[in-house]
Scaffold this motif. Structure first.
Motif, mmCIF file in Angstrom:
data_model
loop_
_atom_site.group_PDB
_atom_site.id
_atom_site.type_symbol
_atom_site.label_atom_id
_atom_site.label_comp_id
_atom_site.label_asym_id
_atom_site.label_seq_id
_atom_site.Cartn_x
_atom_site.Cartn_y
_atom_site.Cartn_z
ATOM 1 N N ASN A 7 0.864 -1.380 0.117
ATOM 2 C CA ASN A 7 0.179 -0.148 -0.078
ATOM 3 C C ASN A 7 0.836 1.334 -0.198
ATOM 4 O OD1 ASN A 7 -2.357 -1.332 0.407
ATOM 5 N ND2 ASN A 7 -1.604 -1.843 1.870
ATOM 6 N N GLN A 8 1.933 1.269 0.060
ATOM 7 C CA GLN A 8 2.822 1.723 -0.587
ATOM 8 C C GLN A 8 2.201 2.750 -1.800
ATOM 9 O OE1 GLN A 8 7.337 1.560 -1.781
ATOM 10 N NE2 GLN A 8 8.137 3.072 -0.875
ATOM 11 N N LYS A 9 2.618 4.618 -1.797
ATOM 12 C CA LYS A 9 1.982 5.420 -2.429
ATOM 13 C C LYS A 9 2.923 6.000 -3.551
ATOM 14 C CE LYS A 9 -2.226 4.908 -1.198
ATOM 15 N NZ LYS A 9 -3.796 4.759 -2.863
ATOM 16 N N ILE A 10 2.982 6.246 -4.552
ATOM 17 C CA ILE A 10 4.265 7.082 -5.198
ATOM 18 C C ILE A 10 3.797 8.425 -5.548
ATOM 19 C CG2 ILE A 10 5.814 4.800 -5.158
ATOM 20 C CD1 ILE A 10 4.367 5.730 -8.816
ATOM 21 N N ASN A 11 4.450 8.919 -6.577
ATOM 22 C CA ASN A 11 4.213 9.841 -7.468
ATOM 23 C C ASN A 11 4.873 10.091 -9.025
ATOM 24 O OD1 ASN A 11 3.242 12.230 -8.885
ATOM 25 N ND2 ASN A 11 3.994 13.475 -7.154
ATOM 26 N N PRO A 12 4.399 9.001 -9.689
ATOM 27 C CA PRO A 12 4.757 8.935 -10.867
ATOM 28 C C PRO A 12 6.140 10.416 -11.469
ATOM 29 C CG PRO A 12 3.161 8.444 -11.481
ATOM 30 C CD PRO A 12 2.794 9.478 -9.861
ATOM 31 N N ASN A 13 4.917 10.998 -11.367
ATOM 32 C CA ASN A 13 6.138 12.795 -11.650
ATOM 33 C C ASN A 13 7.368 12.707 -10.317
ATOM 34 O OD1 ASN A 13 4.569 14.262 -13.667
ATOM 35 N ND2 ASN A 13 2.584 13.852 -11.433
ATOM 36 N N ASP A 14 7.735 11.802 -9.512
ATOM 37 C CA ASP A 14 9.249 12.074 -8.641
ATOM 38 C C ASP A 14 10.265 10.646 -9.803
ATOM 39 O OD1 ASP A 14 8.383 13.376 -7.070
ATOM 40 O OD2 ASP A 14 7.951 11.863 -5.718
ATOM 41 N N TYR A 15 9.953 10.448 -11.187
ATOM 42 C CA TYR A 15 10.764 8.823 -11.825
ATOM 43 C C TYR A 15 10.658 9.630 -13.516
ATOM 44 C CZ TYR A 15 9.717 6.665 -7.589
ATOM 45 O OH TYR A 15 9.297 6.768 -6.040
ATOM 46 N N ARG A 16 11.657 9.885 -13.632
ATOM 47 C CA ARG A 16 12.335 9.840 -14.987
ATOM 48 C C ARG A 16 12.092 9.050 -16.036
ATOM 49 N NH1 ARG A 16 11.441 14.237 -16.588
ATOM 50 N NH2 ARG A 16 13.219 13.874 -18.154
ATOM 51 N N ARG A 17 13.019 7.285 -15.216
ATOM 52 C CA ARG A 17 12.998 6.117 -16.165
ATOM 53 C C ARG A 17 11.483 5.037 -15.555
ATOM 54 N NH1 ARG A 17 19.744 5.332 -15.765
ATOM 55 N NH2 ARG A 17 20.160 7.190 -17.591
ATOM 56 N N ILE A 18 10.775 4.639 -15.956
ATOM 57 C CA ILE A 18 9.749 4.281 -15.374
ATOM 58 C C ILE A 18 9.425 2.255 -16.898
ATOM 59 C CG2 ILE A 18 7.515 3.604 -15.166
ATOM 60 C CD1 ILE A 18 7.211 6.642 -14.541
ATOM 61 N N LEU A 19 9.512 1.687 -15.901
ATOM 62 C CA LEU A 19 9.711 -0.152 -16.513
ATOM 63 C C LEU A 19 8.369 -0.467 -16.362
ATOM 64 C CD1 LEU A 19 11.133 -2.260 -18.279
ATOM 65 C CD2 LEU A 19 11.826 -2.681 -16.258
ATOM 66 N N LEU A 20 7.669 -0.456 -17.331
ATOM 67 C CA LEU A 20 6.280 -1.298 -16.909
ATOM 68 C C LEU A 20 6.060 -3.002 -17.769
ATOM 69 C CD1 LEU A 20 4.185 1.417 -18.772
ATOM 70 C CD2 LEU A 20 5.126 1.221 -16.056
ATOM 71 N N VAL A 21 6.255 -3.237 -16.412
ATOM 72 C CA VAL A 21 6.416 -4.785 -17.141
ATOM 73 C C VAL A 21 4.771 -5.866 -16.736
ATOM 74 C CG1 VAL A 21 8.364 -5.454 -16.852
ATOM 75 C CG2 VAL A 21 6.738 -6.007 -14.764
ATOM 76 N N GLY A 22 4.546 -7.166 -17.090
ATOM 77 C CA GLY A 22 3.231 -8.035 -16.647
ATOM 78 C C GLY A 22 3.112 -8.803 -17.705
ATOM 79 N N SER A 23 1.997 -9.860 -17.706
ATOM 80 C CA SER A 23 1.608 -10.371 -18.649
ATOM 81 C C SER A 23 1.930 -9.392 -19.516
ATOM 82 C CB SER A 23 0.362 -11.900 -18.151
ATOM 83 O OG SER A 23 0.277 -12.175 -19.461
ATOM 84 N N SER A 24 1.606 -10.378 -20.626
ATOM 85 C CA SER A 24 0.690 -9.954 -22.394
ATOM 86 C C SER A 24 -0.495 -9.799 -21.449
ATOM 87 C CB SER A 24 1.034 -10.626 -24.007
ATOM 88 O OG SER A 24 1.969 -11.240 -23.459
ATOM 89 N N ASN A 25 -1.094 -8.495 -22.105
ATOM 90 C CA ASN A 25 -2.514 -8.203 -22.239
ATOM 91 C C ASN A 25 -2.636 -7.634 -20.656
ATOM 92 O OD1 ASN A 25 -3.912 -8.332 -25.471
ATOM 93 N ND2 ASN A 25 -2.856 -10.193 -24.534
ATOM 94 N N SER A 26 -1.897 -7.164 -20.266
ATOM 95 C CA SER A 26 -2.231 -7.188 -18.843
ATOM 96 C C SER A 26 -2.243 -5.315 -18.516
ATOM 97 C CB SER A 26 -1.254 -6.716 -18.074
ATOM 98 O OG SER A 26 0.156 -6.202 -18.146
ATOM 99 N N GLY A 27 -2.476 -4.448 -20.017
ATOM 100 C CA GLY A 27 -2.464 -2.949 -20.145
ATOM 101 C C GLY A 27 -1.449 -2.020 -20.014
ATOM 102 N N LYS A 28 0.143 -2.742 -19.916
ATOM 103 C CA LYS A 28 1.182 -1.775 -19.725
ATOM 104 C C LYS A 28 0.840 -1.151 -20.953
ATOM 105 C CE LYS A 28 3.854 -5.516 -21.471
ATOM 106 N NZ LYS A 28 3.452 -6.709 -20.607
ATOM 107 N N SER A 29 1.340 -1.423 -22.507
ATOM 108 C CA SER A 29 0.699 -0.156 -23.207
ATOM 109 C C SER A 29 0.230 1.289 -23.713
ATOM 110 C CB SER A 29 0.711 -0.875 -24.480
ATOM 111 O OG SER A 29 1.654 -1.687 -25.464
#
Length: 184
Positions: A7-29
């Motif tokens: 339940n840790q909260k993050i703010n994507p604005n704090d990051y410049r290098r973001i990696l999105l992973v998961g199964s195919s069709n999980s919503g990464k794109s």
């Protein structure tokens, strides 16, 4: 804000290098496109780098320098999780988002997406096109791939999540899969 492990909260604005992973069709794109528009960071789909026209996949040796060139940049959103390049992307990522959806959801999405892409002739993976035959009748069907590799991908990211939280051992010891150990 995005909710993460514990339940840790993050703010994507704090990051410049973001990696999105998961199964195919999980919503990464989809998430990648949203973050690209919202954060104005360069967006790179690994599938666009890995596939050539005619559904010809480049070798892992040819893919690695392409990923290395991306992760050396000061900012990026990298979508996908080819195992053959995780040693390049994971250490450089400031934030890894694992889209962890149930198997029935990603399989259903793969069926719907394949039908839509076939009917609309939407270019994917560096200008390739899905067909009814390729999606539903061939051994390398994306739908079968999603079904067959779901648990392997889940185990990989569960191990990585445990490792990141200090609960696990070596997350890189998970089982290898074909397509450059894909899972995109």
């Amino acid at each position: 804000m995005i909710s993460l492990i514990n339940n840790q909260k993050i703010n994507p604005n704090d990051y410049r290098r973001i990696l999105l992973v998961g199964s195919s069709n999980s919503g990464k794109s989809t998430l990648g496109a949203f973050l690209h528009q919202t954060l104005e960071l360069p967006l790179v789909e690994i599938d666009d780098l890995a596939w050539q026209p005619g559904w010809q996949m480049i070798t892992p040796e040819a893919l690695r320098p392409k990923i290395q060139a991306v992760v050396q940049q000061p900012a990026w959103i990298l979508v996908g999780n080819y195992g053959s390049t995780q040693d390049l992307s994971w250490p450089e990522a400031e934030l890894v988002i694992w889209l962890d959806l149930p198997r029935y959801v990603v399989v259903w999405r793969s069926i719907v997406r394949s039908i839509q892409r076939t009917l609309k002739q939407t270019p994917v993976c560096n200008g390739n096109y899905e067909s009814f035959r390729r999606s539903f009748l061939q051994r390398d069907s994306i739908i079968l791939w999603v079904w067959n590799h779901y648990h392997i991908i889940q185990q990989r990211y569960e191990a990585k999540a445990q490792c990141a939280s200090g609960e696990g051992k070596n997350a890189d010891s998970s089982e290898r899969v074909d397509m450059h150990d894909a899972g995109s």
